[in-house]
Design a protein around this motif. Structure first.
Motif, PDB file in Angstrom:
ATOM      1  N   VAL A  45       0.859  -1.183   0.000  1.00 46.13           N
ATOM      2  CA  VAL A  45       0.000   0.000   0.000  1.00 46.13           C
ATOM      3  C   VAL A  45       0.896   1.235   0.000  1.00 46.13           C
ATOM      4  O   VAL A  45       2.067   1.196   0.383  1.00 46.13           O
ATOM      5  N   SER A  46       0.290   2.338  -0.391  1.00 44.10           N
ATOM      6  CA  SER A  46       1.030   3.597  -0.403  1.00 44.10           C
ATOM      7  C   SER A  46       1.115   4.135   1.018  1.00 44.10           C
ATOM      8  O   SER A  46       0.096   4.363   1.679  1.00 44.10           O
ATOM      9  N   LEU A  47       2.329   4.348   1.513  1.00 49.98           N
ATOM     10  CA  LEU A  47       2.522   4.833   2.872  1.00 49.98           C
ATOM     11  C   LEU A  47       1.977   6.249   3.040  1.00 49.98           C
ATOM     12  O   LEU A  47       1.374   6.584   4.067  1.00 49.98           O
ATOM     13  N   THR A  48       2.162   7.098   2.042  1.00 50.28           N
ATOM     14  CA  THR A  48       1.670   8.483   2.150  1.00 50.28           C
ATOM     15  C   THR A  48       0.147   8.514   2.213  1.00 50.28           C
ATOM     16  O   THR A  48      -0.442   9.261   2.993  1.00 50.28           O
ATOM     17  N   ASP A  49      -0.519   7.643   1.406  1.00 49.47           N
ATOM     18  CA  ASP A  49      -1.987   7.585   1.462  1.00 49.47           C
ATOM     19  C   ASP A  49      -2.455   7.086   2.818  1.00 49.47           C
ATOM     20  O   ASP A  49      -3.429   7.600   3.391  1.00 49.47           O
ATOM     21  N   LEU A  50      -1.771   6.052   3.360  1.00 50.99           N
ATOM     22  CA  LEU A  50      -2.149   5.495   4.639  1.00 50.99           C
ATOM     23  C   LEU A  50      -1.988   6.525   5.758  1.00 50.99           C
ATOM     24  O   LEU A  50      -2.876   6.696   6.610  1.00 50.99           O
ATOM     25  N   VAL A  51      -0.857   7.247   5.763  1.00 49.81           N
ATOM     26  CA  VAL A  51      -0.614   8.263   6.794  1.00 49.81           C
ATOM     27  C   VAL A  51      -1.643   9.377   6.687  1.00 49.81           C
ATOM     28  O   VAL A  51      -2.170   9.875   7.695  1.00 49.81           O
ATOM     29  N   GLY A  52      -1.971   9.736   5.455  1.00 53.31           N
ATOM     30  CA  GLY A  52      -2.960  10.802   5.265  1.00 53.31           C
ATOM     31  C   GLY A  52      -4.314  10.416   5.818  1.00 53.31           C
ATOM     32  O   GLY A  52      -4.999  11.232   6.467  1.00 53.31           O
ATOM     33  N   LYS A  53      -4.725   9.164   5.588  1.00 57.35           N
ATOM     34  CA  LYS A  53      -6.009   8.705   6.111  1.00 57.35           C
ATOM     35  C   LYS A  53      -5.994   8.658   7.633  1.00 57.35           C
ATOM     36  O   LYS A  53      -6.968   9.028   8.298  1.00 57.35           O
ATOM     37  N   CYS A  54      -4.885   8.159   8.200  1.00 55.31           N
ATOM     38  CA  CYS A  54      -4.791   8.103   9.662  1.00 55.31           C
ATOM     39  C   CYS A  54      -4.817   9.516  10.274  1.00 55.31           C
ATOM     40  O   CYS A  54      -5.450   9.749  11.309  1.00 55.31           O
ATOM     41  N   TRP A  55      -4.140  10.449   9.621  1.00 50.96           N
ATOM     42  CA  TRP A  55      -4.078  11.821  10.123  1.00 50.96           C
ATOM     43  C   TRP A  55      -5.473  12.439  10.169  1.00 50.96           C
ATOM     44  O   TRP A  55      -5.824  13.182  11.096  1.00 50.96           O
ATOM     45  N   GLY A  56      -6.307  12.081   9.222  1.00 50.51           N
ATOM     46  CA  GLY A  56      -7.649  12.653   9.160  1.00 50.51           C
ATOM     47  C   GLY A  56      -8.593  12.105  10.212  1.00 50.51           C
ATOM     48  O   GLY A  56      -9.693  12.638  10.398  1.00 50.51           O
ATOM     49  N   THR A  57      -8.209  11.044  10.918  1.00 45.07           N
ATOM     50  CA  THR A  57      -9.105  10.443  11.914  1.00 45.07           C
ATOM     51  C   THR A  57      -8.778  10.862  13.335  1.00 45.07           C
ATOM     52  O   THR A  57      -9.465  10.435  14.272  1.00 45.07           O
ATOM     53  N   VAL A  58      -7.741  11.662  13.548  1.00 46.18           N
ATOM     54  CA  VAL A  58      -7.363  12.077  14.906  1.00 46.18           C
ATOM     55  C   VAL A  58      -7.447  13.599  15.035  1.00 46.18           C
ATOM     56  O   VAL A  58      -7.415  14.336  14.037  1.00 46.18           O
ATOM     57  N   ASP A  59      -7.568  14.053  16.296  1.00 49.86           N
ATOM     58  CA  ASP A  59      -7.607  15.499  16.593  1.00 49.86           C
ATOM     59  C   ASP A  59      -6.181  16.004  16.665  1.00 49.86           C
ATOM     60  O   ASP A  59      -5.427  15.681  17.593  1.00 49.86           O
ATOM     61  N   THR A  60      -5.788  16.796  15.689  1.00 50.61           N
ATOM     62  CA  THR A  60      -4.384  17.252  15.601  1.00 50.61           C
ATOM     63  C   THR A  60      -4.197  18.664  16.115  1.00 50.61           C
ATOM     64  O   THR A  60      -3.065  19.164  16.158  1.00 50.61           O
ATOM     65  N   ASP A  61      -5.284  19.339  16.486  1.00 53.93           N
ATOM     66  CA  ASP A  61      -5.212  20.730  16.969  1.00 53.93           C
ATOM     67  C   ASP A  61      -4.441  21.585  15.970  1.00 53.93           C
ATOM     68  O   ASP A  61      -4.786  21.636  14.796  1.00 53.93           O
ATOM     69  N   ALA A  62      -3.374  22.176  16.434  1.00 52.38           N
ATOM     70  CA  ALA A  62      -2.628  23.103  15.565  1.00 52.38           C
ATOM     71  C   ALA A  62      -1.491  22.419  14.814  1.00 52.38           C
ATOM     72  O   ALA A  62      -0.732  23.076  14.093  1.00 52.38           O
ATOM     73  N   ALA A  63      -1.357  21.101  14.997  1.00 53.15           N
ATOM     74  CA  ALA A  63      -0.244  20.407  14.340  1.00 53.15           C
ATOM     75  C   ALA A  63      -0.494  20.327  12.844  1.00 53.15           C
ATOM     76  O   ALA A  63      -1.637  20.356  12.378  1.00 53.15           O
ATOM     77  N   THR A  64       0.566  20.255  12.112  1.00 49.89           N
ATOM     78  CA  THR A  64       0.470  20.110  10.655  1.00 49.89           C
ATOM     79  C   THR A  64       1.251  18.895  10.209  1.00 49.89           C
ATOM     80  O   THR A  64       2.153  18.427  10.903  1.00 49.89           O
ATOM     81  N   LEU A  65       0.869  18.385   9.030  1.00 47.32           N
ATOM     82  CA  LEU A  65       1.544  17.209   8.458  1.00 47.32           C
ATOM     83  C   LEU A  65       1.895  17.517   7.020  1.00 47.32           C
ATOM     84  O   LEU A  65       1.061  17.946   6.235  1.00 47.32           O
ATOM     85  N   GLU A  66       3.144  17.316   6.701  1.00 43.02           N
ATOM     86  CA  GLU A  66       3.595  17.542   5.329  1.00 43.02           C
ATOM     87  C   GLU A  66       3.981  16.194   4.716  1.00 43.02           C
ATOM     88  O   GLU A  66       4.846  15.481   5.247  1.00 43.02           O
ATOM     89  N   LEU A  67       3.316  15.842   3.621  1.00 43.49           N
ATOM     90  CA  LEU A  67       3.585  14.575   2.941  1.00 43.49           C
ATOM     91  C   LEU A  67       4.331  14.812   1.648  1.00 43.49           C
ATOM     92  O   LEU A  67       3.945  15.656   0.843  1.00 43.49           O
TER      93      LEU A  67
END
Length: 369
Positions: free
Chosen positions: A342-364
């Protein structure tokens, strides 16, 4: 004393009776001389071969015999001339009046010393239908032989003898596939009982199935375990009875070595048992503390305000869902034996969208090797 006229009348009546029997008989009576010339042909020739008697008388019988059969026909005539007291029977193809060939069975008797017959007497009957049946049986036997010699399933034949009141079973023949898979040969097993071939215990079990099939008088199916070369082999067998005049005289079995399949089934059962045990452990040792944690977090949420309680409750609910999914997987007896990339970037992106990240950012970023 009987007068001559009465005696002559009786003789004439007897001659008429014999003549009528000959003329009405379905068997064909023919007289030939030593070179094969027909001197008499009975009227039955019209019904049997379509000729008038007069058409054939004076002609050589060999002319009407199929070229491939003339030699054996001549050999039979020669034999009956050399040994007058021994009749000869021969089967030849004889030309019908319509041009087709009919099979004829002729029994020859030397009557050269008989003043009335003065030749070789042939009593013949048409056997075309019988010869056709014999040909079909030979073809069928050839097909069965080809099937027997080429099928991968093992085939065996067992003779059934109930003449003395006690039913006995003896092997008659086994197929080449049976020989390859067991190391046995037809010569080794022919005339032997199941106990002779496989030992007392295994043989008794086989005979019990043979008795069951013979008694039921219909096919049966069963699984049996036999020791071949000191190794246990499991066979799935279909057994069918052969009836002759209403009696079971033979059993025909088709059997397949299913040892590998049965071993796989046993392995799957063992895996299922281990999964059931795992599910029990998960259910007891993991869900109990999880339920305690959920209960305490709920009480804490009612008594205290904290920004950490909602994520905590969601995480516990997520854990409960994972436990439930794991239990379902275990109870279904499924294992994960195949994986896919599976694509790791797609997987991380989906996981990131399911948690409360507040002000944190994610760069893929993606890179190709």
């Amino acid at each position: 004393m009987e007068d001559t006229a009465t005696s002559d009348t009786r003789s004439e009546n007897q001659a008429d009776r014999y003549r009528m029997l000959v003329e009405e008989s379905n068997d064909l009576a023919t007289i030939i001389d030593t070179d094969g010339t027909m001197t008499y042909v009975s009227p039955a020739v019209t019904r049997v071969l379509g000729y008038d008697s007069e058409e054939l008388v004076g002609n050589s019988g060999y002319e009407y015999v199929h070229p491939d059969d003339r030699e054996k026909n001549a050999e039979a005539v020669e034999a009956v001339l050399e040994t007058p007291d021994e009749p000869q029977t021969v089967e030849v193809r004889f030309k019908h009046a319509d041009g087709s060939w009919c099979w004829i069975e002729a029994t020859m008797r030397n009557r050269l010393e008989d003043d009335v017959i003065d030749g070789i007497l042939l009593n013949s009957r048409e056997i075309t239908e019988r010869k056709e049946q014999e040909r079909e049986l030979r073809e069928l036997a050839g097909e069965y032989e080809a099937l027997l010699n080429n099928t991968e399933d093992a085939i065996f034949f067992v003779d059934v003898d109930a003449s003395d009141g006690d039913v006995t079973f003896e092997f008659d023949r086994i197929s080449p596939a049976y020989e390859r898979q067991t190391g046995l040969t037809t010569e080794e097993v022919r005339g032997e009982t199941p106990r002779d071939v496989f030992g007392e215990q295994a043989g008794a079990e086989l005979e019990a199935n043979y008795h069951r099939c013979a008694k039921a008088r219909e096919p049966i199916s069963y699984q049996e375990e036999l020791e071949i070369d000191e190794e246990a082999h499991i066979w799935q067998t279909n057994l069918a009875p052969v009836l002759t005049d209403g009696d079971v005289t033979r059993l025909v079995g088709i059997t397949r070595n299913v040892t590998d399949r049965v071993e796989r089934e046993r392995q799957l059962r063992r895996q299922k048992e281990r999964l059931d045990e795992f599910a029990s452990v998960v259910s007891h040792d993991l869900r109990n503390p999880l339920n305690v944690a959920q209960g305490r977090a709920t009480i804490l949420d009612e008594q205290t305000e904290s920004e950490h309680l909602d994520p905590l409750l969601r995480a516990l609910d997520r854990m409960e869902a994972i436990v439930e999914d794991t239990l379902t997987l275990a109870r279904q007896g499924e294992t994960i034996d195949e994986t896919e990339s599976v694509s790791l970037t797609d997987l991380v992106g989906k996981c990131w969208g399911t948690v409360d990240t507040d002000a944190a950012t994610l760069e893929l970023t993606s890179s190709s090797a």
